[in-house]
Design a protein around this motif. Structure first.
Motif, mmCIF file in Angstrom:
data_model
loop_
_atom_site.group_PDB
_atom_site.id
_atom_site.type_symbol
_atom_site.label_atom_id
_atom_site.label_comp_id
_atom_site.label_asym_id
_atom_site.label_seq_id
_atom_site.Cartn_x
_atom_site.Cartn_y
_atom_site.Cartn_z
ATOM 1 N N GLN A 126 0.819 -1.210 0.000
ATOM 2 C CA GLN A 126 0.000 0.000 0.000
ATOM 3 C C GLN A 126 0.856 1.265 0.000
ATOM 4 N N ASP A 128 2.558 4.565 -1.654
ATOM 5 C CA ASP A 128 2.012 5.570 -2.568
ATOM 6 C C ASP A 128 2.238 5.140 -4.008
ATOM 7 N N ARG A 131 -1.548 1.807 -4.263
ATOM 8 C CA ARG A 131 -2.845 1.490 -3.647
ATOM 9 C C ARG A 131 -3.998 1.522 -4.636
ATOM 10 N N GLN A 177 2.806 4.690 6.089
ATOM 11 C CA GLN A 177 1.647 4.391 5.246
ATOM 12 C C GLN A 177 0.395 3.964 6.014
ATOM 13 N N ARG A 178 0.510 3.599 7.272
ATOM 14 C CA ARG A 178 -0.632 3.171 8.092
ATOM 15 C C ARG A 178 -1.488 2.146 7.346
ATOM 16 N N PRO A 179 -0.913 1.029 6.942
ATOM 17 C CA PRO A 179 -1.611 0.098 6.061
ATOM 18 C C PRO A 179 -2.876 -0.512 6.646
ATOM 19 N N GLU A 181 -5.033 0.912 8.451
ATOM 20 C CA GLU A 181 -6.107 1.895 8.356
ATOM 21 C C GLU A 181 -6.623 2.037 6.925
ATOM 22 N N ARG A 182 -5.823 1.646 5.942
ATOM 23 C CA ARG A 182 -6.186 1.852 4.543
ATOM 24 C C ARG A 182 -6.711 0.595 3.858
ATOM 25 N N SER A 184 -8.941 -2.601 2.815
ATOM 26 C CA SER A 184 -10.392 -2.795 2.778
ATOM 27 C C SER A 184 -10.836 -3.889 3.744
ATOM 28 N N ARG A 201 -14.267 -2.723 5.199
ATOM 29 C CA ARG A 201 -14.595 -1.348 4.869
ATOM 30 C C ARG A 201 -15.407 -1.196 3.586
#
Length: 202
Positions: A126, A128, A131, A177-179, A181-182, A184, A201
């Motif tokens: 994930q 930049d 994603r 990147q806080r994967p 949280e991102r 699905s 999500r």
């Protein structure tokens, strides 16, 4: 996964820190998707590394080097994810690099069924620029100590060497990147024998 029909192969990234059990999970998910009646493809991430000179250009112990230079994600996008995406040819590269010989591989391709679920597992999926190419991302959440112990056992590295390069690179990724949280879908995977969905999500 088996219920989704986006009009092109469903591109699913299996993300998580080193030692989280991504490859095992991807293989189990592939089998489950096939049992549900959909074709499934597991693309092996070992075929998408950079050549050795690129992988170690920041030093063999560099965490930043592993994070930034281990995988050829540009090649993955151009040769796999875009061809499998909307309007793509569905002709994808099965690998672009041979990890053992360190040779670049060209011409090894396959054609993917339009209704296939395509799984690719690797750390750092994930980052930049990458994603947007996934239709789903499953993040395997694992206790750091448990994942590290599995990684050390798998790779046969001394604990200090593993922590300096691989564990430190994963910590960079988590911070930048806080994967979880991102993604699905988040799956609790500290115990690979008992995976459990904790976040959905979409």
């Amino acid at each position: 996964m088996a219920a989704q029909h986006p009009g092109h192969p469903l591109r699913v990234g299996i993300d998580g820190v080193c030692g989280a059990g991504k490859t095992t999970f991807a293989r189990e998910l592939r089998d489950a998707v096939e049992t549900a009646g959909r074709p499934a493809v597991h693309v092996d991430s070992d075929g998408f590394h950079h050549v050795r000179a690129r992988r170690y250009r920041q030093g063999r112990t560099s965490a930043r080097g592993y994070y930034e230079d281990a995988y050829d994600f540009d090649g993955l996008v151009a040769r796999v994810l875009e061809p499998l995406g909307p309007g793509g040819s569905r002709e994808y590269a099965t690998r672009i690099h041979d990890l053992r010989s360190d040779e670049v591989v060209t011409g090894e391709t396959a054609r993917c069924p339009v209704d296939a679920v395509v799984l690719f597992d690797a750390t750092f999926l994930q980052r930049d620029g990458l994603r947007a190419c996934w239709d789903e991302v499953i993040y395997l959440q694992s206790d750091e100590a448990a994942a590290t112990a599995r990684g050390i056992a798998r790779d046969g590295l001394p604990a200090e060497a593993y922590a300096t390069r691989y564990l430190a690179a994963c910590r960079l990724y988590l911070a930048e990147q806080r994967p979880a949280e991102r993604a699905s879908i988040v799956v609790e995977h500290t115990d690979p024998a008992a995976p459990r969905i904790t976040v959905r999500r979409r």
